[in-house]
Design an enzyme around this catalytic site. Structure first.
Site, short mmCIF file in Angstrom:
data_model
loop_
_atom_site.label_atom_id
_atom_site.label_comp_id
_atom_site.label_asym_id
_atom_site.label_seq_id
_atom_site.Cartn_x
_atom_site.Cartn_y
_atom_site.Cartn_z
N HIS A 87 0.84 -1.20 0.00
CA HIS A 87 0.00 0.00 0.00
C HIS A 87 0.88 1.26 0.00
O HIS A 87 0.57 2.25 -0.66
CB HIS A 87 -0.88 0.05 1.26
CG HIS A 87 -1.81 -1.11 1.42
ND1 HIS A 87 -1.63 -2.08 2.38
CD2 HIS A 87 -2.94 -1.46 0.76
CE1 HIS A 87 -2.61 -2.96 2.31
NE2 HIS A 87 -3.42 -2.62 1.33
N GLY B 293 -3.02 -1.81 -7.26
CA GLY B 293 -1.84 -2.68 -7.32
C GLY B 293 -2.01 -3.79 -8.35
O GLY B 293 -3.08 -4.38 -8.48
N LYS C 167 -0.73 -6.52 -7.91
CA LYS C 167 -0.88 -7.73 -7.08
C LYS C 167 -2.26 -8.36 -7.30
O LYS C 167 -2.38 -9.58 -7.38
CB LYS C 167 -0.69 -7.33 -5.61
CG LYS C 167 -1.40 -8.14 -4.57
CD LYS C 167 -0.66 -9.41 -4.27
CE LYS C 167 -1.22 -10.14 -3.08
NZ LYS C 167 -2.65 -10.43 -3.15
N ASP C 168 -3.28 -7.52 -7.37
CA ASP C 168 -4.65 -8.01 -7.60
C ASP C 168 -4.97 -7.77 -9.08
O ASP C 168 -5.72 -6.86 -9.43
CB ASP C 168 -5.61 -7.28 -6.67
CG ASP C 168 -5.26 -7.53 -5.22
OD1 ASP C 168 -5.52 -8.63 -4.74
OD2 ASP C 168 -4.67 -6.64 -4.58
N LEU D 274 3.38 -9.13 -0.83
CA LEU D 274 2.83 -8.63 0.43
C LEU D 274 1.32 -8.63 0.35
O LEU D 274 0.73 -8.28 -0.68
CB LEU D 274 3.33 -7.22 0.72
CG LEU D 274 4.84 -7.07 0.93
CD1 LEU D 274 5.17 -5.62 1.30
CD2 LEU D 274 5.34 -8.00 2.01
N SER E 261 -2.29 -8.28 3.21
CA SER E 261 -2.78 -8.17 4.58
C SER E 261 -3.08 -9.56 5.15
O SER E 261 -3.10 -9.75 6.36
CB SER E 261 -4.05 -7.32 4.62
OG SER E 261 -3.82 -6.11 3.95
P1 AMP Z 1 -6.42 -3.95 -0.19
O1 AMP Z 1 -6.25 -3.11 1.02
O2 AMP Z 1 -5.90 -5.34 -0.05
O3 AMP Z 1 -7.80 -3.85 -0.78
O4 AMP Z 1 -5.46 -3.31 -1.29
C1 AMP Z 1 -5.55 -1.95 -1.64
C2 AMP Z 1 -4.70 -1.71 -2.85
O5 AMP Z 1 -3.36 -2.06 -2.58
C3 AMP Z 1 -5.15 -2.57 -4.05
O6 AMP Z 1 -5.08 -1.79 -5.23
C4 AMP Z 1 -4.12 -3.68 -4.05
O7 AMP Z 1 -3.89 -4.24 -5.32
C5 AMP Z 1 -2.88 -2.93 -3.57
N1 AMP Z 1 -1.90 -3.88 -3.03
C6 AMP Z 1 -2.09 -4.79 -2.05
N2 AMP Z 1 -0.98 -5.52 -1.86
C7 AMP Z 1 -0.05 -5.05 -2.74
C8 AMP Z 1 1.30 -5.40 -3.04
N3 AMP Z 1 1.93 -6.38 -2.41
N4 AMP Z 1 1.92 -4.70 -4.01
C9 AMP Z 1 1.28 -3.70 -4.68
N5 AMP Z 1 0.02 -3.32 -4.43
C10 AMP Z 1 -0.66 -3.99 -3.48
#
Ligand code: AMP
Length: 295
Positions: free
Chosen positions: A37, A147, A149-150, A184, A186
């Site tokens: 994040h 990200g 990542k998703d 990475l 959560s």
């Molecule tokens: P989340 O809080 O898991 O919904 O993620 C919020 C944003 O952070 C989303 O756009 C995710 O794709 C991005 N994100 C989560 N983990 C990573 C990571 N390891 N590398 C890059 N972006 C990430």
């Protein structure tokens, strides 16, 4: 906290007042912020006069109540990180604020949302697309940061954004990884030490499959090699899917090329982990942790 504390707002009206007509950068998150994040937030801060980080654990995108209940919540630490990174505003709405009485609309992104993660988590991406549409409407950002990542989520958001002529630009940010390659997430905090060890198979397999792709192997060979790697790893990790797809449509491809993506989902110790790579990785960019040092 070493930076200036962000202004925390919880309602749409407060948010509009705080933004005073500017078009900021937006980083939508569910909190429990980590270095992945942080990379998105830093980029948003660098590219926009004002950055809003939204922290909202969206209840509608969880298919299991226990998963929602167990989702990590670390609000105070999140605020410290946001302060350190220099984002000015945190939007932390209640579910009531996002879905007021009478709320009845759902955004559905056709076939893109139905495959891969959509099979394991039906309606998940409808919920993601809907909440992102609401956040874009509230914030009216110049740029929104997501990200890689998703990967599937990123494609669903890009499709919706283009189809519905939504404001600003969608900015894709490379996956941030631990030193051993694990992306990475959560959810990684829920892994026991042996499960964390077993999870390393995911990035290692992806790295190996990129090498096979670079050596000219077709998608069927990559999928078979990936399947063998997981089958040989014992009970600690179960492969859900491994696919070589077109990066935008997510349709399987016969031969990987520059526009393809290798997607994987596996379950370790009851924790579902997803990851993806480009079959022919570009030169690593600063901060993406993608230097393949985890091969
Ligand atoms: P989340 O809080 O898991 O919904 O993620 C919020 C944003 O952070 C989303 O756009 C995710 O794709 C991005 N994100 C989560 N983990 C990573 C990571 N390891 N590398 C890059 N972006 C990430």
């Amino acid at each position: 906290m070493s930076g200036r504390p962000p202004l925390v707002v919880t309602t749409r009206a407060e948010l509009r007042a705080a933004l005073a007509g500017t078009a900021p950068g937006l980083v939508p998150t569910m909190g429990a912020l980590h270095a992945g994040h942080a990379a998105l937030i830093s980029r948003a801060v660098a590219e926009n006069a004002e950055t809003v980080v939204s922290i909202f654990v969206n209840p509608t995108q969880f298919d299991r109540p226990d998963d929602l209940a167990r989702y990590p919540r670390t609000f105070d630490a999140d605020l410290d990180l946001v302060a350190d990174l220099g984002a000015a505003v945190v939007f932390a709405p209640t579910a009531q604020e996002i879905y007021p009485p009478g709320f009845a609309t759902k955004v559905e992104v056709g076939g893109l949302a139905e495959r891969w993660e959509g099979v394991a988590r039906p309606r998940h991406f409808d919920a993601v697309a809907t909440v992102v549409a609401i956040l874009l409407g509230f914030v009216r950002p110049a740029r929104s940061y997501f990200g890689e990542k998703d990967w599937q989520q990123l494609q669903v958001v890009k499709r919706m954004h283009a189809d519905l002529a939504m404001p600003g630009e969608i900015v894709a940010c490379p996956t941030v990884r631990d030193a051993d390659g694990l992306a990475l997430s959560s959810r990684n905090g829920r892994l026991s030490p042996p499960a964390r060890e077993a999870a390393r198979l995911i990035p290692h397999t992806l790295a190996r499959l990129s090498d096979l792709a670079a050596a000219g192997h077709d998608a069927a060979a990559l999928v078979a090699a990936g399947g063998d790697a997981f089958a040989g790893a014992g009970d600690g990790i179960t492969l859900d899917y491994l696919a070589v797809v077109d990066g935008a449509t997510l349709e399987p491809v016969a031969r990987p090329d520059e526009g393809s993506r290798i997607l994987v989902a596996a379950v370790v110790d009851g924790v579902r982990l997803i990851d993806n790579v480009a079959p022919f990785p570009a030169a690593p960019r600063p901060g993406d942790g993608g230097s393949r040092r985890w091969d």
